[in-house]
Scaffold this active site. Structure first.
Site, PDB file in Angstrom:
ATOM      1  N   GLY A 292     163.526  38.040   3.053  1.00 41.25           N
ATOM      2  CA  GLY A 292     162.438  38.515   3.902  1.00 41.25           C
ATOM      3  C   GLY A 292     161.149  37.786   3.623  1.00 41.25           C
ATOM      4  CG  ASN A 293     158.328  37.338   6.398  1.00 40.17           C
ATOM      5  OD1 ASN A 293     157.397  38.084   6.677  1.00 40.17           O
ATOM      6  ND2 ASN A 293     159.324  37.087   7.255  1.00 40.17           N
ATOM      7  NE  ARG A 294     154.619  37.383  -1.323  1.00 35.13           N
ATOM      8  CZ  ARG A 294     155.084  38.146  -2.303  1.00 35.13           C
ATOM      9  NH1 ARG A 294     155.009  39.467  -2.219  1.00 35.13           N
ATOM     10  NH2 ARG A 294     155.636  37.593  -3.365  1.00 35.13           N
ATOM     11  CB  SER A 295     154.816  39.426   8.043  1.00 35.37           C
ATOM     12  OG  SER A 295     154.083  39.926   9.135  1.00 35.37           O
TER      13      SER A 295
ATOM     14  CB  ALA B 241     156.347  36.361   9.438  1.00 36.38           C
TER      15      ALA B 241
END
Ligand code: CTP
Ligand code: CA
Length: 228
Positions: A33-36, A100
């Protein structure tokens, strides 16, 4: 009457905003995943509602309260998001890709939890995800028919913001590209943002550091006249 102090210049328009960050499953319990946080996408959704739009948010893994007055469609992965955004493509006047989206996903998703059977972990092989924004631009170009009047992309760049941003704008076939200035505690998870908004056919607009709600309204100020 202008109750909110904002123009209702998106009255009756259908606006689709993607928000948050996609998750790409490795197994039933793990993902890449990502930090958005979804803050900027949700700010855009609220701003569009305030200006009279019918708003659909395609929301990936966001834990914020739903924007009042918007329809929220929840998705997990890039491929889920693609399906939801394309489903809205035909009726949308504006699509804003604020999410994102993971560029890659694990090539294989294990149906059962991956066990640490040996000491050496197996490498994770990745495969490319669809580029949703580029697909929207290509679809509109290739069909030449009805489609969203305005397509907006987001990008985070650390170097050569203008050159990289202009190249990305062209490559994606969008009308506006909001280039976030990352670093210095800006962007991911913070209430503030700073950006340069690039346009396919006009000058760049610099938006100084400020609340994400303010940036959302500047973006919509540039969107609205393109709907005329
Ligand atoms: N985007 C998308 N689908 C993807 C990747 C990105 O729709 N698979 C969208 C994002 O929502 C954003 C824009 O494309 O609006 C730009 O994303 P960005 O990651 O900056 O661009 P990339 O083309 O993926 O380039 P790179 O990550 O190499 O900078
Ligand atoms: Ca990317």
């Amino acid at each position: 009457a202008i109750l909110s102090g904002r123009p209702r210049d998106l009255a009756g328009r259908r606006v689709v905003v993607s928000a948050g960050g996609t998750r790409e499953a490795l197994d039933p319990v793990r993902f890449l995943g990502n930090r958005s946080s979804g803050l900027q996408g949700y700010a855009l959704a609220r701003a569009a509602v305030a200006r009279g739009a019918q708003v659909t948010v395609v929301s990936a893994n966001v834990t914020l309260d739903d924007p009042a007055g918007a329809t929220v469609v929840r998705v997990e992965s890039a491929r889920d998001m693609r399906d939801a955004v394309l489903a809205a493509y035909g009726t949308a006047d504006v699509i804003v890709m604020a999410a994102a989206v993971a560029d890659f996903r694990p090539a294989e998703r294990s149906g059962s939890k991956i066990k640490k059977t040996s000491d050496e972990p197996d490498p994770i092989h990745l495969t490319k995800n669809p580029d949703i924004l580029a697909e929207l631009g290509a679809l509109r170009r290739d069909t030449g028919g009805p489609g969203p009047a305005v397509i907006v992309g987001f990008a985070a760049e650390t170097d050569d913001i203008l050159a990289n941003g202009q190249a990305k704008l062209k490559r994606k076939g969008c009308d506006l590209l909001v280039v976030n200035e990352v670093g210095e505690n800006l962007a991911f998870g913070t209430p503030d943002n700073a950006a340069v908004i690039l346009s396919a056919d006009g000058p760049a607009v610099e938006v100084p550091r400020g609340p994400k709600d303010a940036l959302a309204h500047v973006v919509l100020d540039l969107v609205a006249p393109r709907l005329a």
